[in-house]
Design an enzyme around this catalytic site. Sequence first.
Site, short mmCIF file in Angstrom:
data_model
loop_
_atom_site.label_atom_id
_atom_site.label_comp_id
_atom_site.label_asym_id
_atom_site.label_seq_id
_atom_site.Cartn_x
_atom_site.Cartn_y
_atom_site.Cartn_z
N GLU A 70 29.76 93.68 -51.47
CA GLU A 70 28.72 92.94 -52.18
C GLU A 70 28.53 93.47 -53.59
O GLU A 70 28.66 94.67 -53.84
CB GLU A 70 27.38 93.09 -51.43
N ASP A 241 21.25 93.34 -42.06
CA ASP A 241 21.27 93.04 -43.50
C ASP A 241 22.46 92.16 -43.89
O ASP A 241 22.95 92.22 -45.00
CB ASP A 241 21.25 94.35 -44.32
N1 LIG Z 1 18.33 97.61 -45.86
C1 LIG Z 1 18.99 98.39 -46.68
O1 LIG Z 1 18.66 98.51 -47.86
C2 LIG Z 1 20.14 99.17 -46.15
C3 LIG Z 1 20.69 100.21 -46.93
C4 LIG Z 1 21.71 100.98 -46.38
C5 LIG Z 1 22.19 100.69 -45.11
N2 LIG Z 1 21.65 99.64 -44.43
C6 LIG Z 1 22.14 99.32 -43.08
O2 LIG Z 1 21.61 100.27 -42.20
C7 LIG Z 1 22.50 100.42 -41.09
C8 LIG Z 1 22.75 101.87 -40.81
O3 LIG Z 1 23.49 102.43 -41.89
P1 LIG Z 1 24.16 103.86 -41.71
O4 LIG Z 1 24.83 104.16 -43.00
O5 LIG Z 1 23.19 104.81 -41.14
O6 LIG Z 1 25.27 103.48 -40.61
P2 LIG Z 1 26.02 104.46 -39.60
O7 LIG Z 1 27.20 103.70 -39.11
O8 LIG Z 1 26.23 105.80 -40.20
O9 LIG Z 1 24.98 104.65 -38.38
C9 LIG Z 1 24.61 103.62 -37.53
C10 LIG Z 1 24.20 104.21 -36.18
O10 LIG Z 1 23.72 103.15 -35.35
C11 LIG Z 1 24.10 103.48 -34.02
N3 LIG Z 1 23.99 102.28 -33.19
C12 LIG Z 1 24.78 101.16 -33.18
N4 LIG Z 1 24.33 100.28 -32.25
C13 LIG Z 1 23.21 100.83 -31.71
C14 LIG Z 1 22.29 100.40 -30.72
N5 LIG Z 1 22.44 99.24 -30.10
N6 LIG Z 1 21.25 101.21 -30.41
C15 LIG Z 1 21.09 102.43 -31.02
N7 LIG Z 1 21.94 102.89 -31.96
C16 LIG Z 1 22.98 102.10 -32.30
C17 LIG Z 1 25.51 104.03 -34.16
O11 LIG Z 1 25.90 104.78 -33.04
C18 LIG Z 1 25.36 104.88 -35.44
O12 LIG Z 1 25.04 106.22 -35.15
C19 LIG Z 1 23.75 99.61 -41.44
O13 LIG Z 1 23.72 98.41 -40.74
C20 LIG Z 1 23.65 99.40 -42.93
O14 LIG Z 1 24.29 98.20 -43.32
C21 LIG Z 1 20.64 98.90 -44.91
#
Ligand SMILES: NC(=O)c1ccc[n+]([C@@H]2O[C@H](COP(=O)([O-])OP(=O)(O)OC[C@H]3O[C@@H](n4cnc5c(N)ncnc54)[C@H](O)[C@@H]3O)[C@@H](O)[C@H]2O)c1
Length: 356
Positions: A70, A241
């Site tokens: 993005e 997101d």
């Molecule tokens: N809103 C925002 O501004 C913003 C900014 C950054 C990241 N994000 C989003 O936040 C999310 C997390 O990012 P990250 O960098 O920590 O990712 P990451 O991959 O490091 O961590 C995600 C975690 O979620 C866990 N997980 C997956 N399915 C699950 C479930 N059903 N129940 C419990 N845990 C579960 C995984 O095991 C993993 O540890 C991503 O989807 C990312 O796109 C959003």
Amino acid sequence: MSAPSNAPAASDLAYIRFVSVENMMKLVHSIGVETMLKDLARYIEDDFRRWEKFDKTPRVASHSTEGVIELMPTSDGEDYGFKYVNGHPKNTKEGLQTVTAFGLLARVSTGYPELLTEMTLLTALRTAATSAMVASHLAPKGSKVMAMIGNGAQSEFQATAMRALCGIDTLRLYDIDRAATDKVVRNLTGKGFELVPCATPEEAIQGAQIITTCTADKQYATILTDNMVGAGQHINAIGGDCPGKTELHKDILARSDVFVEYPPQTRIEGEIQQMPEDFPVTEMWQVITGAVPGRTNDRQITLFDGVGFAIEDFSALRYLRDKLRDHPFYQELDIIADPDDPRDLFGMLERAVPNG
Ligand SMILES: NC(=O)c1ccc[n+]([C@@H]2O[C@H](COP(=O)([O-])OP(=O)(O)OC[C@H]3O[C@@H](n4cnc5c(N)ncnc54)[C@H](O)[C@@H]3O)[C@@H](O)[C@H]2O)c1
């Protein structure tokens, strides 16, 4: 590759400040992570207060089966910023991160860029600062306990910001992968939290005033079901997101007051993509300016459907530019071809014939 020895010297405007990952880490340590999160929250809040000044557009997304790439641009008329960011939930299985980013700030008056920076760390910081800034307006006063569901790369940043800005002192942790929870416990031990690893999401939400969902999966997931959410709670839902990527059962949305960043983007990417197009939402900038109320009573469920908006990155870039004045953690990068005679770009090239 260095420039040929007879190349003309570049003017000052040709150089931009470049913040590498190494320098970003030095900057964060020099300022202190909690101070930086509070500072960032203030910059973001200031920019939300002058929301109407900004150019706004939903981010430009390029989707694939594996993830999304993005571009997130915005301008306040003086500065222009954009971020490049990806989201690839499968990456961690290959030893790569789900989210990586870099960004740029430029002067609107000349169009010349002035700052290029890593933004993987800065995105984690700005996302956490945004969540905590929003929670400081919406969460029940005196909140102490947060359930943190999804214990990946973003989670410690979320927890630290919620502690610094909202006074959270107890973290109830759940992840489908126990190794992720163990990592959070390792990283946050001794940092002022009571840490409670939980075996199920139901256990994690016990007694929590704030529930943060921060999971990564490229599908409609149901991390929270309706029966799990009680009166008075604040939900900080940031993992959903992307189109087709959500975390909450839609019944939760129906009985919550939903707060968003920029509705045209959130209706495509956020939890509310599950709801009709006219589903009522409140824009967070209007709560911050005082134009509309945030939380109005103790029983209300407030839900921040956070997807991450370009203005938050712009605030982070603006903050970084200001901090580099006192914390010179940057390199100069010769990125703009800038001939002495602005119409003689070809001549500049010709004069730079390598020796021999
Ligand atoms: N809103 C925002 O501004 C913003 C900014 C950054 C990241 N994000 C989003 O936040 C999310 C997390 O990012 P990250 O960098 O920590 O990712 P990451 O991959 O490091 O961590 C995600 C975690 O979620 C866990 N997980 C997956 N399915 C699950 C479930 N059903 N129940 C419990 N845990 C579960 C995984 O095991 C993993 O540890 C991503 O989807 C990312 O796109 C959003």
